[in-house]
Design a protein around this motif. Structure first.
Motif, PDB file in Angstrom:
ATOM      1  N   GLN A 195      47.870  10.732 -51.334  1.00  0.00           N
ATOM      2  CA  GLN A 195      48.693   9.687 -50.740  1.00  0.00           C
ATOM      3  C   GLN A 195      49.600  10.304 -49.682  1.00  0.00           C
ATOM      4  O   GLN A 195      50.252  11.323 -49.922  1.00  0.00           O
ATOM      5  CB  GLN A 195      49.540   8.997 -51.812  1.00  0.00           C
TER       6      GLN A 195
ATOM      7  N   TYR B 105      36.306  15.680 -49.923  1.00  0.00           N
ATOM      8  CA  TYR B 105      37.506  15.192 -49.252  1.00  0.00           C
ATOM      9  C   TYR B 105      37.782  16.013 -47.996  1.00  0.00           C
ATOM     10  O   TYR B 105      37.488  17.206 -47.935  1.00  0.00           O
ATOM     11  CB  TYR B 105      38.726  15.270 -50.176  1.00  0.00           C
TER      12      TYR B 105
ATOM     13  N   HIS C 240      43.068  11.583 -55.798  1.00  0.00           N
ATOM     14  CA  HIS C 240      43.336  10.466 -54.885  1.00  0.00           C
ATOM     15  C   HIS C 240      44.840  10.227 -54.772  1.00  0.00           C
ATOM     16  O   HIS C 240      45.371   9.990 -53.683  1.00  0.00           O
ATOM     17  CB  HIS C 240      42.642   9.194 -55.376  1.00  0.00           C
ATOM     18  N   GLN C 241      45.516  10.284 -55.910  1.00  0.00           N
ATOM     19  CA  GLN C 241      46.961  10.076 -55.910  1.00  0.00           C
ATOM     20  C   GLN C 241      47.663  11.173 -55.116  1.00  0.00           C
ATOM     21  O   GLN C 241      48.612  10.918 -54.370  1.00  0.00           O
ATOM     22  CB  GLN C 241      47.478  10.055 -57.356  1.00  0.00           C
TER      23      GLN C 241
ATOM     24  N   ASP D  93      39.586  12.733 -60.587  1.00  0.00           N
ATOM     25  CA  ASP D  93      39.397  12.095 -59.281  1.00  0.00           C
ATOM     26  C   ASP D  93      40.557  11.159 -58.958  1.00  0.00           C
ATOM     27  O   ASP D  93      41.025  11.094 -57.815  1.00  0.00           O
ATOM     28  CB  ASP D  93      38.077  11.311 -59.253  1.00  0.00           C
ATOM     29  N   GLU D  94      41.020  10.434 -59.966  1.00  0.00           N
ATOM     30  CA  GLU D  94      42.165   9.552 -59.751  1.00  0.00           C
ATOM     31  C   GLU D  94      43.407  10.357 -59.378  1.00  0.00           C
ATOM     32  O   GLU D  94      44.187   9.965 -58.503  1.00  0.00           O
ATOM     33  CB  GLU D  94      42.427   8.724 -61.013  1.00  0.00           C
TER      34      GLU D  94
END
Length: 720
Positions: free
Chosen positions: A198, A559, A194-195, A190-191
């Motif tokens: 960007q 998302y 998210h990255q 998930d991180e």
């Protein structure tokens, strides 16, 4: 009363026939699953697998939650060769299917019907593995979060990949017995996602320096021997090659034109192009454009028609025009729905073999053509005893008629006649073979790309068949793929479904503008304006700017992604950027130019970081920086003199907008102030060339219009 009873009986008979049709077909097979009720040809290909497949939807998700089972999500498409391989090896295997049914809830998705699902989980797979492709296999928790994924998996360990049955057991054990580790990995994933989300956030408008640097960066990727960008597998890279043509047009640097011409000639003479039936395969597996991945996609052919047309407009070489005509003839003959739409693709395989429909044995050719003509034909198309593809021959042009004339003691005209007659005979013989499977669903986005191809070809050639295609196709979309309030993404078996995505809207607006400039129906310009407003209302990100790919947050997907990069098709955002610049010339709508400039600023930093992925934006940047020629034609009817059209559309002039003002009509969709009061001179069709809010004196002859356009290109236009 008797009439009512008879109507009830007839209705019941037809209802029974319809509802029992699938049952009758299913009784012929050992297994039938829920995909039998889906319209997608790809999903129906899997309807008789022993796998208990579900379509994407709440029924499958509910089962996964109720039974606490992980989900096996398999995504592919009908023309995908390796999708068929994995089906044959694993999904048709009783033992493998039993394991899948015991351990997982199995969901099958057609990526072309649900590109939103495909895009999201492809991003996960790429983050997990560093690469992606189809078939895509993703393992999800019941709340649809992925924890493992990949592409093709063989039935047993090979190619450095784990065998599918072993993988199924490992994944199931991991899900049930290592929950803590799974949750930790999910958090990391998930991180990472998210990255990856960007966004680029530039603040300054890009300049010509950014355009020039991007062209130079792409030129460094050029493969000089056979053309194209990069090494095999080679894709057409249409947007990048478009950029090269714009660079040549702007600055006269001939090396950019040479790179495009070299590439297109090698492609058109190679095996990636169907030398008998027309149309291009999706990509080449080798550097020389010889051995294609044989699937034929509507979107590739739509884009390549326009690129070859531009090559013809610049060079006037009939080779490029022949490719245009043959490819459009292929689309009309083999990819046209009788109702008016275009089908999606042809499979790479027939009778279980990749490329079997397209390849030839030399003896077969000699038998069809005779020894004398056969020898000429085989030499022209590089046909040999040993073959060039698994012992067979992919036709590709290896000699010029003048070379063969000297070698065989014939005239060039005789050589051309032998080749053409040979093509006709082989084509007729090929038609008796088992053809590749056709995916006959109609996708709005890809249809709009092909509509643009026909519109642009009509602008140049004035072919009546192309005109009928444009009219019929737009009528089909009006009648079948919109309810008046929104567009639909897919049409099949008389029904449209799935709310349209950003590319459906963007490509349709582009097609409407291209069709308007072909036939000047003011209703199409009005529709383009209305759709653009809908896009800006439904897809625009009010917080971070740019366009989302979907019109609203999907209730199942975590998302909402943006469509930012060119891939096999151009970025819908890049196309909307150019659409709004074109429409601003007609409407002076401030929202259009403000959003266009916002997009240019936002994505400017990416133009030189990834010029290949942002080539469509760079094409729009060239349009913006060039201050396009706004050509206003004022006539007493809805038609334009052919002499004017030949001047306007007979040369390569990408940075223009062509508008028609019918003086006999009291209203017009053309609202730009610069066109106010422009009228016919001496009751004759009249042209004005405007640029950057300044217009020329009116002209009434094609020769004078030609002179105006040449002066405009030299920045020497006189105000009115």
């Amino acid at each position: 009363m008797k009439k009512i009873i008879l109507l009830i009986i007839v209705t019941a008979v037809y209802s029974c026939d319809g509802s029992n049709q699938n049952k009758k077909e299913s009784s012929m097979y050992k297994h039938t699953n829920r995909l039998i009720n889906e319209s997608s040809p790809y999903l129906q290909q899997h309807a008789h697998n022993p796998v208990d497949w579900y379509p994407w939807g709440e029924e499958a998700f509910r089962k996964a939650r109720a039974e606490n089972k992980p989900i096996l999500l398999s995504i592919g498409y009908a023309a995908c060769h390796w999708c068929h391989v994995m089906e044959e090896e694993s999904f048709e295997n009783e033992e493998t299917a039993a394991l899948m049914n015991e351990l997982f809830v199995n969901i099958k998705v057609d990526r072309e019907e649900r590109p939103d699902v495909d895009q999201l989980y492809m991003r996960y797979v790429q983050l997990m593995t560093g690469s992606g492709g189809w078939p895509m296999t993703v393992f999800l928790t019941p709340d649809l979060k992925p924890f493992y994924g990949g592409t093709y998996f063989p039935p047993e360990d090979r190619y450095g990949r784990p065998g599918f049955k072993r993988l199924l057991r490992l994944i199931s054990d991991y899900y049930r017995n290592k929950k803590d580790e799974l949750l930790q990995n999910q958090t990391k994933l998930d991180e990472a996602i998210h990255q990856s989300l960007q966004e680029v956030n530039g603040t300054d408008l890009p300049t010509k320096d950014a355009f020039d640097l991007a062209c130079e960066q792409l030129a460094q990727m050029y493969e000089p021997r056979y053309g194209g960008l990069g090494k095999a597998p080679k894709f057409p890279a249409v947007q990048a090659l478009n950029l090269f043509l714009r660079k040549y047009n702007k600055d006269g640097e001939k090396r950019y034109l040479d790179m495009v011409m070299h590439t297109l000639k090698n492609m058109g003479q190679g095996g990636i192009y169907d030398q008998l039936g027309g149309g291009f395969a999706r990509y080449s597996t080798d550097d020389a454009w010889l051995v294609p991945h044989f699937e034929k996609m509507l979107y590739d052919n739509a884009q390549l028609v326009q690129l070859y047309l531009d090559a013809y407009l610049i060079t006037k070489e009939t080779f490029f025009l022949r490719i245009v005509k043959e490819t459009l003839a292929f689309a009309a003959r083999e990819m046209s729905d009788p109702a008016g739409g275009f089908y999606s693709s042809f499979d790479a395989d027939s009778e279980g073999e990749e490329g079997k429909f397209y390849v030839w044995d030399k003896n077969e050719v000699i038998q069809l053509l005779g020894p004398e003509d056969g020898a000429v034909f085989c030499t022209y198309y590089g046909i040999s005893e040993q073959g060039n593809f698994e012992g067979k021959n992919i036709l590709h042009i290896t000699a010029e008629p003048r070379e063969l004339a000297d070698r065989f003691g014939k005239s060039e005209d005789q050589i051309r006649r032998i080749v053409q007659e040979g093509k006709n005979r082989l084509f007729r013989a090929r038609q008796k073979r088992t053809p590749p499977a056709l995916d006959d669903k109609v996708l709005l986005s890809w249809n709009a790309l092909m509509l643009s191809a026909y519109a642009r070809a009509f602008q140049v050639l004035k072919d009546a068949d192309y005109e009928r295609t444009i009219q019929r196709h737009l009528s089909f979309i009006r009648q079948n793929m919109t309810d008046g309030e929104r567009l639909f993404h897919v049409y099949k078996d008389g029904k449209a479904k799935q709310a349209a995505f950003l590319d459906d809207y963007a490509y349709l607006v582009q097609a409407l503008l291209d069709s308007y400039e072909a036939l000047f129906d003011p209703g199409w310009l009005k529709w383009a304006v209305a759709l653009t407003r809908q896009v800006n209302n439904r897809f625009w990100d009010e917080q971070k700017d740019g366009y989302f790919y979907t019109s609203g947050k999907n209730e199942y997907l975590p998302y909402r992604l943006k469509d930012e990069y060119d891939q096999s098709v151009p970025s819908a955002t890049g196309i909307m950027l150019l659409n709004m610049l074109r429409l601003y010339s007609a409407t002076e709508n401030p929202d259009f130019i403000e959003k266009a400039e916002t997009l240019l600023k936002k994505y400017a930093p990416a133009f030189n970081q990834n010029p290949y992925g942002y080539a469509s934006y760079l094409n729009a940047l060239d349009f913006y920086l060039s201050k396009p020629d706004e050509i206003l034609l004022v006539t007493g009817s809805s038609s334009v003199p052919d002499s004017f059209c030949k001047v306007i559309f007979g040369c390569y002039h990408p940075n223009k907008v062509v508008l028609l003002k019918d003086a006999s009509q009291s209203s017009s969709p053309i609202q730009a102030s610069v066109f106010k009061g422009r009228a016919m001179v001496n009751n004759q069709p009249t042209a004005y060339v405007c640029r950057n809010f300044v217009c020329s004196l009116p002209v009434t002859t094609a020769k004078a219009l030609q002179a105006l356009l040449e002066r405009s290109k030299a920045d020497d236009i006189l105000p009115y």
